[in-house]
Design a protein around this motif. Sequence first.
Motif, PDB file in Angstrom:
ATOM      1  N   ILE A  34      27.471  60.786   6.945  1.00  0.00           N
ATOM      2  CA  ILE A  34      26.163  61.084   7.370  1.00  0.00           C
ATOM      3  C   ILE A  34      25.802  59.545   9.046  1.00  0.00           C
ATOM      4  CG2 ILE A  34      23.561  60.279   6.142  1.00  0.00           C
ATOM      5  CD1 ILE A  34      25.316  61.024   3.604  1.00  0.00           C
ATOM      6  N   ALA A  37      26.471  61.517  11.437  1.00  0.00           N
ATOM      7  CA  ALA A  37      25.280  62.523  11.751  1.00  0.00           C
ATOM      8  C   ALA A  37      24.111  61.816  12.316  1.00  0.00           C
ATOM      9  CB  ALA A  37      24.903  63.196  10.365  1.00  0.00           C
ATOM     10  N   THR A 124      31.616  67.570   8.134  1.00  0.00           N
ATOM     11  CA  THR A 124      32.234  66.456   7.889  1.00  0.00           C
ATOM     12  C   THR A 124      33.890  66.190   7.537  1.00  0.00           C
ATOM     13  OG1 THR A 124      32.792  67.964   5.681  1.00  0.00           O
ATOM     14  CG2 THR A 124      30.208  66.637   6.098  1.00  0.00           C
ATOM     15  N   GLN A 132      31.322  69.701   0.479  1.00  0.00           N
ATOM     16  CA  GLN A 132      30.389  70.019   1.883  1.00  0.00           C
ATOM     17  C   GLN A 132      30.944  70.024   3.270  1.00  0.00           C
ATOM     18  OE1 GLN A 132      27.116  68.926   1.536  1.00  0.00           O
ATOM     19  NE2 GLN A 132      26.264  69.430   3.436  1.00  0.00           N
ATOM     20  N   VAL A 135      26.795  68.164   8.211  1.00  0.00           N
ATOM     21  CA  VAL A 135      25.963  68.228   7.830  1.00  0.00           C
ATOM     22  C   VAL A 135      24.388  68.293   8.765  1.00  0.00           C
ATOM     23  CG1 VAL A 135      24.257  65.899   7.741  1.00  0.00           C
ATOM     24  CG2 VAL A 135      26.620  65.421   6.512  1.00  0.00           C
TER      25      VAL A 135
END
Length: 430
Positions: A34, A37, A124, A132, A135
Amino acid sequence: MFKRILGDRSGNFGMMTALLLVPIIGTAGLALDISDALLVKTTLQGAADAAAIAAVAENSAGVSEAMQMSSDGPLTAAIADATKIFVAQAGSGMGYELVSTDVQVVKTGSELKAVFSYKAKVPTTLARVLGQDAVTVSGTAEAVFQTQTFRDFYLLLDNTPSMGVGATPADVARMVNNTSDQCAFACHIVKDGTEDKNSYYNLAKRLGVTIRIDVVAKATAALMDTAKSMRKSANQYRMAVYTFGEKAEDTKLLEVASLTENLDAVQTKAAKIGLMSIPKQGYDNDQQTDFDRALKNIGTLVGAAGTGVSAGSPEKVVFFVSDGVGDAYKPSSCTKRTTGGRCQEPIDIVECTALKAKGYRIAVLYTTYLPLPTNNWYNDWIKPFQAEIPKRMEACASPGLYFEVSPSEGITNAMNALFKKIVSMPRLTS
C-alpha cells in the motif's frame, strides 16, 4: 497408541506459528505494498495536475483553438497536449500498470475546463499470499481557465521615506558622496506647506539622482499600457491606486486613483505619485511605514472576492510594491526588538494572511532593500534581519505571485511580468 497420539500436545507452538505465518506475512506485505501504491499515486496525481493545467494554459494549443471557436465544444488539440504531458510527467518503469486514462477539455462560454482522470494497478509482492495480486490507484485533476477573466486590481504602493533611497547602487553612491552625513535617502522635507529647498530630496534632483519611488510611479503608469493591450474587453480589468499617504503628519491610505476601467485616467494620476514628505528629520521617530494598517484598510475597501466569470463578479487582486521593511509604533506585537515602542521589522504577514483568507490574491513586487554600510542606523537595526526581508515578502504573496526586482533590473519590466503572470495563470480547482 491411538489415544496417546491424540493426547500428545508437544510441538503446538511450531504448528501454530506455521499456521499464523501466512497471515502475518500477508498483512505486513500488504502494508508495504500500500505504501508503494501511495507513492505511485502521488506521481500519477502530479502528472495529472500538470496535464490538466497545461491543457488550458494561456499559450496552449487548446486556448488558441478555443479562441477560434464560434460555439462551445471539446478541444481536440488540448486533449492531445494533456495526454502527452501526462505520459512525460508520469515516467516509465515505476512498477505500475496504467489501466486507463480519460481526458476531457471543453469550452463552455468563456470557461475552458480540463478534467484528467487515471487508473493504474500496482503489483503486490508479499500480499500475494493473501490473494491480493495488485492495488488499484486512481484520481482526477481539474483545471479551469477563463478566456476573459474579470479582475479588479488594487495597487498598494509604498511611498514612505525609505523609498527615497537611490534607485540603483550608482544613485546611492552619488547621494552618499554628496552629503555631509553620507545619507543615501532623499528626505522630502515640507514644513507648513513650504518646500525645503535644501532638503536631500531637492539635492537628488539637482544631482540627477533617481530615487526608488520615482521609478515605481513611472512603472505603475506604464503598467496601464500593458493592461490595455492584454484586455479583451474595456471592462475586463479595473485598477485602483493607493499609497501610504502624502505627508508624515497625516499617514493614511491615500487614494491616488479610485477603482475604474478608465486606465488612461489611472495612468495620468499614477505618474504623479511622489515621496511622502516629512516636516523635519526624525519626525514622529520615523514611524511612517505601517504595513499592518495599510493592508487592513485595503481589505475594508476591496469588498467581496468574486469568481471572475463576469464583470459583476470580478476576482480581487492586491498588487503590493514595497521594500519590505516596516517602521511603525508597535510596542507589544513587533516581531523584532523595539526602541520606545518603535518597531522596525521585515513585514509581518498577519494582515497578508487575513486578506488571502478572504479570497483575495496578493501579488508582491519586492524592490530589494539595498544595504547601506555607511549608515549606522542601517547597521544597527536593519542589517541584522536583512536576509529575512525577501522571505517575509514572499510569504505575504499568494503562491506563484512573488517577484523580487534587484537594483540592476527594471521595475517596469518586473511589474509587467508579474501582471502578465496573474492574468495568465489557470486555476487548479481540485
